[in-house]
Design a protein around this motif. Structure first.
Motif, mmCIF file in Angstrom:
data_model
loop_
_atom_site.group_PDB
_atom_site.id
_atom_site.type_symbol
_atom_site.label_atom_id
_atom_site.label_comp_id
_atom_site.label_asym_id
_atom_site.label_seq_id
_atom_site.Cartn_x
_atom_site.Cartn_y
_atom_site.Cartn_z
ATOM 1 N N MET A 83 0.792 -1.285 0.108
ATOM 2 C CA MET A 83 -0.009 -0.129 0.099
ATOM 3 C C MET A 83 0.742 1.269 0.079
ATOM 4 O O MET A 83 1.839 1.317 0.755
ATOM 5 C CB MET A 83 -0.917 0.082 1.404
ATOM 6 C CG MET A 83 -1.882 -1.268 1.177
ATOM 7 S SD MET A 83 -2.692 -1.523 -0.236
ATOM 8 C CE MET A 83 -3.966 -0.276 -0.331
ATOM 9 N N GLU A 89 -3.204 9.828 -1.380
ATOM 10 C CA GLU A 89 -4.228 8.743 -1.576
ATOM 11 C C GLU A 89 -3.400 7.637 -1.609
ATOM 12 O O GLU A 89 -2.431 7.263 -2.056
ATOM 13 C CB GLU A 89 -4.903 8.880 -2.997
ATOM 14 C CG GLU A 89 -5.995 9.939 -3.205
ATOM 15 C CD GLU A 89 -6.791 9.538 -4.647
ATOM 16 O OE1 GLU A 89 -7.087 8.386 -4.823
ATOM 17 O OE2 GLU A 89 -6.588 10.450 -5.411
ATOM 18 N N HIS A 91 -2.805 3.536 -2.507
ATOM 19 C CA HIS A 91 -2.963 2.792 -3.577
ATOM 20 C C HIS A 91 -2.455 1.467 -3.292
ATOM 21 O O HIS A 91 -1.345 1.385 -2.734
ATOM 22 C CB HIS A 91 -2.447 3.255 -4.907
ATOM 23 C CG HIS A 91 -3.131 4.634 -5.236
ATOM 24 N ND1 HIS A 91 -4.282 4.631 -5.955
ATOM 25 C CD2 HIS A 91 -2.562 5.912 -4.962
ATOM 26 C CE1 HIS A 91 -4.502 6.131 -5.998
ATOM 27 N NE2 HIS A 91 -3.733 6.865 -5.410
ATOM 28 N N GLU A 93 -0.004 -1.207 -4.868
ATOM 29 C CA GLU A 93 0.947 -0.985 -5.755
ATOM 30 C C GLU A 93 1.872 -2.589 -6.028
ATOM 31 O O GLU A 93 2.202 -3.176 -4.998
ATOM 32 C CB GLU A 93 2.082 0.017 -5.440
ATOM 33 C CG GLU A 93 3.140 -0.044 -6.416
ATOM 34 C CD GLU A 93 4.516 0.485 -6.098
ATOM 35 O OE1 GLU A 93 5.434 0.665 -6.971
ATOM 36 O OE2 GLU A 93 4.960 0.518 -4.936
ATOM 37 N N TYR A 125 -8.910 -6.010 -4.727
ATOM 38 C CA TYR A 125 -8.788 -4.587 -5.107
ATOM 39 C C TYR A 125 -9.291 -4.381 -6.524
ATOM 40 O O TYR A 125 -9.132 -5.205 -7.239
ATOM 41 C CB TYR A 125 -7.323 -4.462 -4.956
ATOM 42 C CG TYR A 125 -6.520 -4.502 -3.535
ATOM 43 C CD1 TYR A 125 -7.026 -3.598 -2.565
ATOM 44 C CD2 TYR A 125 -5.733 -5.151 -3.299
ATOM 45 C CE1 TYR A 125 -6.647 -3.593 -1.347
ATOM 46 C CE2 TYR A 125 -5.028 -5.116 -2.150
ATOM 47 C CZ TYR A 125 -5.483 -4.337 -1.094
ATOM 48 O OH TYR A 125 -4.859 -4.295 0.177
ATOM 49 N N TYR A 127 -8.116 -2.287 -8.653
ATOM 50 C CA TYR A 127 -7.015 -2.121 -9.514
ATOM 51 C C TYR A 127 -5.734 -2.248 -8.733
ATOM 52 O O TYR A 127 -5.684 -2.319 -7.448
ATOM 53 C CB TYR A 127 -7.283 -0.515 -9.938
ATOM 54 C CG TYR A 127 -7.211 0.560 -9.009
ATOM 55 C CD1 TYR A 127 -5.774 1.058 -8.744
ATOM 56 C CD2 TYR A 127 -8.142 0.848 -8.088
ATOM 57 C CE1 TYR A 127 -5.618 1.938 -7.567
ATOM 58 C CE2 TYR A 127 -7.745 1.807 -7.181
ATOM 59 C CZ TYR A 127 -6.742 2.126 -6.896
ATOM 60 O OH TYR A 127 -6.558 3.223 -5.735
ATOM 61 N N VAL A 128 -4.618 -2.186 -9.346
ATOM 62 C CA VAL A 128 -3.280 -2.096 -8.856
ATOM 63 C C VAL A 128 -2.627 -1.081 -9.619
ATOM 64 O O VAL A 128 -2.974 -0.843 -10.712
ATOM 65 C CB VAL A 128 -2.629 -3.247 -8.728
ATOM 66 C CG1 VAL A 128 -3.357 -4.062 -7.735
ATOM 67 C CG2 VAL A 128 -2.846 -4.191 -10.006
ATOM 68 N N ILE A 129 -1.735 -0.341 -8.981
ATOM 69 C CA ILE A 129 -0.430 0.507 -9.744
ATOM 70 C C ILE A 129 0.775 -0.015 -9.943
ATOM 71 O O ILE A 129 1.066 -1.007 -8.776
ATOM 72 C CB ILE A 129 -0.798 1.854 -9.242
ATOM 73 C CG1 ILE A 129 -0.276 1.887 -7.942
ATOM 74 C CG2 ILE A 129 -2.210 2.532 -9.173
ATOM 75 C CD1 ILE A 129 0.084 3.458 -7.422
ATOM 76 N N ARG A 165 -1.373 1.629 -14.229
ATOM 77 C CA ARG A 165 -2.352 0.992 -13.422
ATOM 78 C C ARG A 165 -3.325 0.049 -14.319
ATOM 79 O O ARG A 165 -3.346 0.116 -15.588
ATOM 80 C CB ARG A 165 -3.438 2.231 -13.221
ATOM 81 C CG ARG A 165 -4.765 1.660 -12.669
ATOM 82 C CD ARG A 165 -5.541 3.075 -12.288
ATOM 83 N NE ARG A 165 -6.844 2.417 -12.242
ATOM 84 C CZ ARG A 165 -7.766 3.018 -11.210
ATOM 85 N NH1 ARG A 165 -7.512 4.215 -10.316
ATOM 86 N NH2 ARG A 165 -9.052 2.799 -10.941
ATOM 87 N N ASP A 167 -6.991 -2.000 -14.161
ATOM 88 C CA ASP A 167 -8.120 -2.140 -13.435
ATOM 89 C C ASP A 167 -8.364 -3.902 -13.651
ATOM 90 O O ASP A 167 -8.135 -4.538 -14.583
ATOM 91 C CB ASP A 167 -9.324 -1.593 -14.032
ATOM 92 C CG ASP A 167 -9.173 -0.061 -13.797
ATOM 93 O OD1 ASP A 167 -8.409 0.375 -13.065
ATOM 94 O OD2 ASP A 167 -9.662 0.625 -14.564
#
Length: 168
Positions: A83, A89, A91, A93, A125, A127-129, A165, A167
């Motif tokens: 995280m 924000e 996200h 990762e 989740y 999405y992931v980045i 990113r 989704d």
């Protein structure tokens, strides 16, 4: 992951423990591996890095995991799900650090795909980045291989990063 293992065709990923600190230190000491990271990352040292990831496991249920070759047990990097606070924000990762002796063998992509599946299927989740410095072409290639696209630029750890990113 909470102590369980994540396996791919060639790799096993597991939580770091204190016995892994010397390997982590070897990554931090390798100028080629760390060339895109801020100096502050190296200052933690191997033990500090392991302690930080163990705190992530407790807090988030995941973090960077030790990636080892399944056939030999040889550690090859740290790859996992963290995280990250990016411009106010948080996200999820996918991050990857692979020992230079194991570059260009698809290790980061193979493990990152497994982490992406874990992020969607287990942690739910949406999405992931991945945070990649614009000059880090190999890491950008890994992000693209796992289906990510650049969605914006952001400052992270005082440095400009492309935010990739994907989704669910």
């Amino acid at each position: 992951m909470s102590g369980d293992r994540l396996e791919t065709e060639r790799l096993e990923l597991r939580e770091l423990d204190l016995d892994d600190a010397p390997f982590v230190q070897s990554l931090l000491d390798d100028d080629a591996v760390m060339r895109f990271y801020p100096d502050s990352v190296r200052q933690r040292g191997g033990r500090g890095w392991v302690d930080n990831q163990r705190a992530r496991y407790e807090r988030d249920g995941h973090g960077l995991w030790l990636a080892s070759l399944r056939h030999s047990g040889e550690p090859v990097g740290m790859i996992g799900l963290c995280m990250q606070l990016v411009e106010d924000e948080v996200h999820p990762e996918i991050g990857y650090i692979v020992a230079s002796a194991h570059w260009r063998r698809g290790i980061a992509s193979e493990a990152a795909l497994a982490c992406r599946a874990r992020a969607f299927d287990v942690y739910d989740y949406p999405y992931v980045i991945s945070l990649v410095r614009p000059i880090n072409t190999p890491s950008a290639g890994v992000a693209r291989k796992i289906g990510m696209q650049i969605v914006r630029r952001a400052i992270f750890s005082g440095l400009e990063h492309d935010v990739f990113r994907v989704d669910r």
